[in-house]
Design a protein around this motif. Structure first.
Motif, PDB file in Angstrom:
ATOM      1  N   TYR A   7      35.926  41.821  50.008  1.00  0.00           N
ATOM      2  CA  TYR A   7      35.439  42.446  51.637  1.00  0.00           C
ATOM      3  C   TYR A   7      35.991  41.194  52.898  1.00  0.00           C
ATOM      4  N   GLY A   8      36.166  41.205  53.678  1.00  0.00           N
ATOM      5  CA  GLY A   8      36.734  40.450  54.291  1.00  0.00           C
ATOM      6  C   GLY A   8      37.851  41.050  55.400  1.00  0.00           C
ATOM      7  N   PHE A   9      37.998  39.984  56.292  1.00  0.00           N
ATOM      8  CA  PHE A   9      39.487  40.255  57.459  1.00  0.00           C
ATOM      9  C   PHE A   9      39.982  39.962  56.633  1.00  0.00           C
ATOM     10  N   ASP A  10      41.511  39.879  57.508  1.00  0.00           N
ATOM     11  CA  ASP A  10      42.409  38.898  57.392  1.00  0.00           C
ATOM     12  C   ASP A  10      42.144  37.785  58.076  1.00  0.00           C
ATOM     13  N   GLY A  11      41.817  37.942  59.434  1.00  0.00           N
ATOM     14  CA  GLY A  11      41.382  36.009  60.635  1.00  0.00           C
ATOM     15  C   GLY A  11      40.291  35.747  60.024  1.00  0.00           C
ATOM     16  N   SER A  12      39.806  36.034  58.881  1.00  0.00           N
ATOM     17  CA  SER A  12      38.800  35.229  58.736  1.00  0.00           C
ATOM     18  C   SER A  12      39.342  33.824  57.886  1.00  0.00           C
ATOM     19  N   THR A  13      39.358  32.301  58.032  1.00  0.00           N
ATOM     20  CA  THR A  13      39.640  31.517  57.811  1.00  0.00           C
ATOM     21  C   THR A  13      39.471  31.872  55.333  1.00  0.00           C
ATOM     22  N   TYR A  14      38.513  31.718  55.401  1.00  0.00           N
ATOM     23  CA  TYR A  14      37.397  31.499  53.570  1.00  0.00           C
ATOM     24  C   TYR A  14      38.405  33.580  53.458  1.00  0.00           C
ATOM     25  N   VAL A  15      38.618  34.213  53.897  1.00  0.00           N
ATOM     26  CA  VAL A  15      39.635  35.332  53.154  1.00  0.00           C
ATOM     27  C   VAL A  15      40.547  34.472  53.012  1.00  0.00           C
ATOM     28  N   ARG A  16      41.151  34.447  54.305  1.00  0.00           N
ATOM     29  CA  ARG A  16      42.336  34.241  53.160  1.00  0.00           C
ATOM     30  C   ARG A  16      43.185  33.055  52.551  1.00  0.00           C
ATOM     31  N   SER A  17      41.727  31.970  52.488  1.00  0.00           N
ATOM     32  CA  SER A  17      41.954  31.193  51.256  1.00  0.00           C
ATOM     33  C   SER A  17      41.807  31.657  50.282  1.00  0.00           C
ATOM     34  N   VAL A  18      41.236  33.181  49.728  1.00  0.00           N
ATOM     35  CA  VAL A  18      41.005  33.769  48.451  1.00  0.00           C
ATOM     36  C   VAL A  18      42.551  34.904  48.175  1.00  0.00           C
ATOM     37  N   ARG A  19      42.706  35.566  49.560  1.00  0.00           N
ATOM     38  CA  ARG A  19      43.787  35.654  49.502  1.00  0.00           C
ATOM     39  C   ARG A  19      44.297  35.223  48.910  1.00  0.00           C
ATOM     40  N   MET A  20      45.045  33.656  49.415  1.00  0.00           N
ATOM     41  CA  MET A  20      46.008  32.869  48.670  1.00  0.00           C
ATOM     42  C   MET A  20      46.207  32.761  46.999  1.00  0.00           C
ATOM     43  N   ALA A  21      44.624  32.516  46.893  1.00  0.00           N
ATOM     44  CA  ALA A  21      44.901  32.720  45.791  1.00  0.00           C
ATOM     45  C   ALA A  21      45.519  33.314  44.744  1.00  0.00           C
ATOM     46  N   LEU A  22      44.670  34.906  45.542  1.00  0.00           N
ATOM     47  CA  LEU A  22      45.050  36.833  44.477  1.00  0.00           C
ATOM     48  C   LEU A  22      46.297  36.269  44.081  1.00  0.00           C
ATOM     49  N   MET A  23      47.285  36.566  45.563  1.00  0.00           N
ATOM     50  CA  MET A  23      48.657  36.459  45.567  1.00  0.00           C
ATOM     51  C   MET A  23      49.440  35.446  45.015  1.00  0.00           C
ATOM     52  N   ASP A  24      49.462  34.266  44.557  1.00  0.00           N
ATOM     53  CA  ASP A  24      49.736  33.042  43.832  1.00  0.00           C
ATOM     54  C   ASP A  24      49.484  33.763  42.468  1.00  0.00           C
ATOM     55  N   LYS A  25      48.152  34.379  42.088  1.00  0.00           N
ATOM     56  CA  LYS A  25      47.967  34.640  40.620  1.00  0.00           C
ATOM     57  C   LYS A  25      48.410  35.934  40.277  1.00  0.00           C
ATOM     58  N   GLY A  26      49.217  36.237  41.011  1.00  0.00           N
ATOM     59  CA  GLY A  26      49.612  38.340  41.118  1.00  0.00           C
ATOM     60  C   GLY A  26      48.730  38.822  40.699  1.00  0.00           C
ATOM     61  N   ILE A  27      47.286  38.694  41.648  1.00  0.00           N
ATOM     62  CA  ILE A  27      45.972  40.040  41.191  1.00  0.00           C
ATOM     63  C   ILE A  27      46.436  40.302  42.001  1.00  0.00           C
ATOM     64  N   GLU A  28      46.753  41.662  41.894  1.00  0.00           N
ATOM     65  CA  GLU A  28      46.698  43.410  42.421  1.00  0.00           C
ATOM     66  C   GLU A  28      44.902  43.313  42.808  1.00  0.00           C
ATOM     67  N   TYR A  29      44.579  43.909  44.699  1.00  0.00           N
ATOM     68  CA  TYR A  29      43.024  43.896  45.116  1.00  0.00           C
ATOM     69  C   TYR A  29      43.137  44.722  46.209  1.00  0.00           C
ATOM     70  N   ASP A  30      41.879  45.719  46.090  1.00  0.00           N
ATOM     71  CA  ASP A  30      42.321  46.520  47.191  1.00  0.00           C
ATOM     72  C   ASP A  30      41.198  45.346  48.286  1.00  0.00           C
ATOM     73  N   GLN A  31      41.339  45.607  49.156  1.00  0.00           N
ATOM     74  CA  GLN A  31      40.439  45.065  50.278  1.00  0.00           C
ATOM     75  C   GLN A  31      39.864  45.666  51.729  1.00  0.00           C
ATOM     76  N   VAL A  32      38.211  45.527  52.416  1.00  0.00           N
ATOM     77  CA  VAL A  32      37.976  45.886  52.510  1.00  0.00           C
ATOM     78  C   VAL A  32      37.885  45.274  54.240  1.00  0.00           C
ATOM     79  N   PRO A  33      38.431  45.430  55.317  1.00  0.00           N
ATOM     80  CA  PRO A  33      38.336  44.741  56.124  1.00  0.00           C
ATOM     81  C   PRO A  33      36.683  44.916  56.979  1.00  0.00           C
ATOM     82  N   LEU A  34      36.323  43.406  56.817  1.00  0.00           N
ATOM     83  CA  LEU A  34      35.231  43.727  58.035  1.00  0.00           C
ATOM     84  C   LEU A  34      35.212  42.529  58.774  1.00  0.00           C
ATOM     85  N   ASN A  35      35.092  42.985  60.549  1.00  0.00           N
ATOM     86  CA  ASN A  35      35.780  42.136  61.666  1.00  0.00           C
ATOM     87  C   ASN A  35      34.407  41.328  61.507  1.00  0.00           C
TER      88      ASN A  35
END
Length: 210
Positions: A7-35
């Motif tokens: 939960y969180g939109f791509d413009g959030s710095t902390y959401v981006r931190s988590v997205r980076m980790a998920l990507m590096d680990k190869g974890i597929e996920y769904d995202q609910v953007p919250l601006n």
């Protein structure tokens, strides 16, 4: 088992931190953007997830995890490869120290300095004195992080760690603002920022500012 939900939109710095980790680990996920800029995390539906209206929130493995540090450390613990935590105890201490310093003193000052120009309405239209204070604190924080990392490229050793993944998305906004002239000009900061921009998951998660 269901895919994780972030939960969180791509413009959030902390959401981006988590997205980076998920990507590096190869974890597929769904995202609910919250601006955040539009106040969406403060809506009743999200306040049931996080009573303080913050993002990110991650639903994973049948549990709901609040706060970025806890999310990143859970991802690391359950998916240890590739590692985002140093093997050396001293480097791990540097990582933990850097993350604490960034969260306590860096986020507010660096986002405040960048946001003065980029999204003043969201910050309540701070005056120039507030901006100057943010720049001074941000400069002090970055100098301290560079001092503590020593000759290493990264904040905690020879490869990127969770600390870099927290700082990078914040500095991204600084780099877009006039504050970059002051905050990103010291040679150690400039070298770290150039290295950060070359991290594949950092480049791949850049928010669409259009």
């Amino acid at each position: 088992m269901a895919k994780p939900v972030l939960y969180g939109f791509d413009g959030s710095t902390y959401v981006r931190s988590v997205r980076m980790a998920l990507m590096d680990k190869g974890i597929e996920y769904d995202q609910v953007p919250l601006n955040v800029l539009e106040g969406e995390p403060k809506l009743p539906e999200h306040l049931e997830r996080h009573p303080f209206g913050k993002v990110p929130v991650l639903d994973m493995d049948g549990m709901r995890i609040l706060e970025t540090d806890a999310i990143l450390r859970y991802i690391e613990a359950t998916h240890p490869e590739p590692s985002l935590v140093p093997d050396d105890p001293k480097d791990r201490a540097r990582m933990n120290m850097a993350m604490g310093l960034i969260n306590s003193y860096g986020y507010g000052s660096l986002v405040g300095a960048a946001g003065y120009h980029l999204f003043p309405d969201f910050l309540g239209n701070p005056d120039e004195d507030v901006y100057n204070g943010c720049c001074a604190d941000g400069e002090k924080l970055l100098a301290l992080l560079m001092e503590k990392k020593g000759d290493a490229v990264w904040l905690a050793g020879a490869k990127p760690s969770l600390a870099d993944y927290v700082l990078g998305p914040i500095v991204f906004y600084v780099a877009l603002s006039p504050a970059a002239e002051t905050l990103l000009s010291p040679a150690p900061v400039k070298a770290w920022w150039e290295a950060m921009q070359a991290v594949p998951s950092f480049a791949a998660t850049a928010p669409d500012l259009g």
